[in-house]
Motif scaffolding. Structure first.
Motif, PDB file in Angstrom:
ATOM      1  N   VAL A  31      14.518  12.318   4.696  1.00 27.86           N
ATOM      2  CA  VAL A  31      13.591  11.296   4.193  1.00 27.86           C
ATOM      3  C   VAL A  31      13.494  10.185   5.232  1.00 27.86           C
ATOM      4  O   VAL A  31      14.512   9.661   5.694  1.00 27.86           O
ATOM      5  CB  VAL A  31      14.071  10.731   2.834  1.00 27.86           C
ATOM      6  N   VAL A  32      12.248   9.853   5.610  1.00 24.81           N
ATOM      7  CA  VAL A  32      12.056   8.727   6.539  1.00 24.81           C
ATOM      8  C   VAL A  32      11.189   7.684   5.844  1.00 24.81           C
ATOM      9  O   VAL A  32      10.276   8.037   5.097  1.00 24.81           O
ATOM     10  CB  VAL A  32      11.370   9.158   7.868  1.00 24.81           C
ATOM     11  N   THR A  33      11.470   6.431   6.066  1.00 24.00           N
ATOM     12  CA  THR A  33      10.716   5.397   5.371  1.00 24.00           C
ATOM     13  C   THR A  33      10.547   4.150   6.217  1.00 24.00           C
ATOM     14  O   THR A  33      11.381   3.854   7.075  1.00 24.00           O
ATOM     15  CB  THR A  33      11.416   5.013   4.050  1.00 24.00           C
ATOM     16  N   THR A  34       9.468   3.436   5.963  1.00 28.16           N
ATOM     17  CA  THR A  34       9.260   2.133   6.597  1.00 28.16           C
ATOM     18  C   THR A  34      10.115   1.116   5.864  1.00 28.16           C
ATOM     19  O   THR A  34      10.495   0.095   6.395  1.00 28.16           O
ATOM     20  CB  THR A  34       7.776   1.693   6.416  1.00 28.16           C
TER      21      THR A  34
ATOM     22  N   GLY B 203       8.108  10.849  -1.730  1.00 32.80           N
ATOM     23  CA  GLY B 203       8.993  11.716  -0.957  1.00 32.80           C
ATOM     24  C   GLY B 203      10.297  11.978  -1.686  1.00 32.80           C
ATOM     25  O   GLY B 203      10.886  13.062  -1.574  1.00 32.80           O
ATOM     26  N   ILE B 204      10.751  10.988  -2.466  1.00 28.33           N
ATOM     27  CA  ILE B 204      12.011  11.148  -3.208  1.00 28.33           C
ATOM     28  C   ILE B 204      11.823  12.206  -4.303  1.00 28.33           C
ATOM     29  O   ILE B 204      12.668  13.077  -4.500  1.00 28.33           O
ATOM     30  CB  ILE B 204      12.477   9.799  -3.802  1.00 28.33           C
ATOM     31  N   GLU B 205      10.660  12.147  -4.992  1.00 33.46           N
ATOM     32  CA  GLU B 205      10.387  13.153  -6.032  1.00 33.46           C
ATOM     33  C   GLU B 205      10.217  14.540  -5.396  1.00 33.46           C
ATOM     34  O   GLU B 205      10.707  15.540  -5.925  1.00 33.46           O
ATOM     35  CB  GLU B 205       9.113  12.770  -6.807  1.00 33.46           C
TER      36      GLU B 205
ATOM     37  N   ILE C  41       8.435   8.331   2.116  1.00 31.09           N
ATOM     38  CA  ILE C  41       8.636   8.010   0.697  1.00 31.09           C
ATOM     39  C   ILE C  41       7.322   7.726  -0.007  1.00 31.09           C
ATOM     40  O   ILE C  41       6.986   8.321  -1.013  1.00 31.09           O
ATOM     41  CB  ILE C  41       9.607   6.810   0.523  1.00 31.09           C
ATOM     42  N   GLU C  42       6.543   6.785   0.549  1.00 32.22           N
ATOM     43  CA  GLU C  42       5.308   6.360  -0.109  1.00 32.22           C
ATOM     44  C   GLU C  42       4.176   7.336   0.198  1.00 32.22           C
ATOM     45  O   GLU C  42       3.603   7.305   1.276  1.00 32.22           O
ATOM     46  CB  GLU C  42       4.914   4.957   0.399  1.00 32.22           C
ATOM     47  N   MET C  43       3.869   8.227  -0.760  1.00 27.78           N
ATOM     48  CA  MET C  43       2.757   9.168  -0.577  1.00 27.78           C
ATOM     49  C   MET C  43       2.012   9.317  -1.894  1.00 27.78           C
ATOM     50  O   MET C  43       2.610   9.175  -2.962  1.00 27.78           O
ATOM     51  CB  MET C  43       3.287  10.550  -0.161  1.00 27.78           C
ATOM     52  N   PRO C  44       0.711   9.627  -1.829  1.00 27.63           N
ATOM     53  CA  PRO C  44      -0.021   9.884  -3.077  1.00 27.63           C
ATOM     54  C   PRO C  44       0.424  11.195  -3.699  1.00 27.63           C
ATOM     55  O   PRO C  44       0.972  12.066  -3.022  1.00 27.63           O
ATOM     56  CB  PRO C  44      -1.486   9.967  -2.619  1.00 27.63           C
TER      57      PRO C  44
END
Length: 203
Positions: free
Chosen positions: A82-85, A64-66, A57-60
């Motif tokens: 989708v994988v997320t911490t 990941g959702i977008e 999810i958290e990427m520059p």
């Protein structure tokens, strides 16, 4: 046995390489592309004719959702995991709305990830059961798109004037959005509203 062509999108290189190595051990999965930014996902998926995209999810560049939403629009045949911490119920809801086929937390064993990849290709949806229960209990985000924008922009401590400039709104409108967002999140101030909305995955 036909190989499943997989794209890995994860900005932390150690995590990405570990995932690639683990999934590469599976007899029917081949990691054909790796990217560190969300805005590189579509081009890599297209170039490598991937079957499944595994997105953090958290990427520059793009979350990941977008990126899941872009893939759904441009390459609808590509399945998205989708994988997320961050096991936040709001993230799960937004990922599913963006067209993700599976949503798992990163500490799931590699065998479970591989199984999820196979299941989505077979047309199934795979959702971490604990998160699914929490998302149902939590309900949908009460914030409108504009309230989310204002809170996101307020997150770095921007003043009302700075938020107004960034979002092309008047300061009065920004004040109204903030005040409504604070009420909806039952927060005492804007900083707390940002924190609560972030923790619930609404931003």
């Amino acid at each position: 046995m036909s190989m499943i062509r997989l794209l890995l999108a994860e900005d932390q290189s150690m995590v990405r390489e570990a995932l690639a190595a683990l999934l590469g051990l599976e007899p029917d999965i081949e990691v054909v592309a790796q990217v560190a930014r969300g805005d590189e996902v579509l081009a890599a998926a297209r170039e490598n004719a991937v079957d499944v995209a595994l997105l953090d999810i958290e990427m520059p560049g793009m979350t990941g959702i977008e990126a899941a939403g872009v893939l759904r629009q441009e390459l609808p045949a590509v399945k998205v995991v989708v994988v997320t911490t961050f096991g936040r119920p709001g993230y799960l809801r937004r990922a599913m709305e963006s067209g993700a086929d599976a949503f798992l937390v990163k500490d799931a064993p590699a065998s479970q990830l591989a199984e999820a990849v196979r299941k989505v290709l077979a047309g199934e949806r795979v959702i971490d059961p604990t998160l699914a229960a929490a998302a149902l209990a939590d309900g949908a985000s009460p914030l409108t798109e504009r309230e989310r924008d204002v809170l996101r922009t307020a997150a770095d401590g921007s003043t009302n004037a700075e938020i107004a400039t960034a979002l092309h709104l008047s300061q009065g409108t920004v004040r109204n959005y903030l005040s409504t967002a604070i009420q909806k999140t039952t927060a005492r101030n804007r900083a707390e509203a940002v924190r609560i909305a972030s923790e619930k995955g609404w931003l």
